[in-house]
Design an enzyme around this catalytic site. Sequence first.
Site, mmCIF file in Angstrom:
data_model
loop_
_atom_site.group_PDB
_atom_site.id
_atom_site.type_symbol
_atom_site.label_atom_id
_atom_site.label_comp_id
_atom_site.label_asym_id
_atom_site.label_seq_id
_atom_site.Cartn_x
_atom_site.Cartn_y
_atom_site.Cartn_z
ATOM 1 N N ASP A 283 65.437 6.140 71.609
ATOM 2 C CA ASP A 283 66.152 6.407 70.365
ATOM 3 C C ASP A 283 66.476 5.086 69.666
ATOM 4 O OD1 ASP A 283 69.430 7.912 69.627
ATOM 5 O OD2 ASP A 283 67.767 7.292 68.348
ATOM 6 N N ASP B 80 73.345 13.140 66.033
ATOM 7 C CA ASP B 80 74.131 11.996 66.521
ATOM 8 C C ASP B 80 75.596 12.200 66.160
ATOM 9 O OD1 ASP B 80 71.619 9.471 65.830
ATOM 10 O OD2 ASP B 80 72.068 10.593 67.654
#
Length: 220
Positions: free
Chosen positions: A174, A34
């Site tokens: 996610d 990320d």
Amino acid sequence: MITIEASILAADYARLGEQACEAQAAGVDGIQIDVMDGSFVPDITFGPGVVRALRREVDLFLDVDLMIVNPEKHLRPFADAGADRLIAHREACPHPHKVLGSIRDLGIEVGIALAPGTSLSAIEELLELVDLVQVMTVNPGWGGQPFLPTQLDKIRRLRRVLDERGLGVRIGVDGGINTTTAPLVVEAGASVLVAGSAIYGGADPVAENVAQLRASIQPK
Ligand code: DX5
């Protein structure tokens, strides 16, 4: 086939390489990295150097989630560092058609992510350009948030649209993915599960957490 990716956002940053290797040994299919820039989301995390370092450590699929403004300015460095997929966030792209085409031109997989408040109509014209749509099941920016069940219907509707158009695009999810929510999102049509806290959080070893997550999505 259901793919499990470990999100290193929840890993021990002092031992990133080790934690990626632990996830690999535990049988995950990929690592999600990320990337956060402090503008699109408040936190600041990883750059291309971390992708390059992890590329040396594991043989896994490296899925780079660009939670950044102006993603088009940063595509090549992440691709050159070893990313296998780049995901741009729809809300960060005034010109998503161009951004996704630029990722495709790098010869790697193309993903687009949708925040919980963004409708499927925002990507209707983009579905032929991507390999994956990532439905955010939390608001982007932090790990460890509770799963948003309202996104299950969005996943179902997206699966229906993709099937009606005969597109082999995968649906990723996610945020808040664990042994309870994983079966729900798979039933709704998701096939790429990104999990951070469920794999790296808690007292159990990574291997145990991955095994439990994998077991939770086995057909009953
Ligand atoms: C949100 C992040 C998280 C992370 C996974 O911006 O993208 O969703 O990857 O977080 P948890 O800990 O919920 O699996």
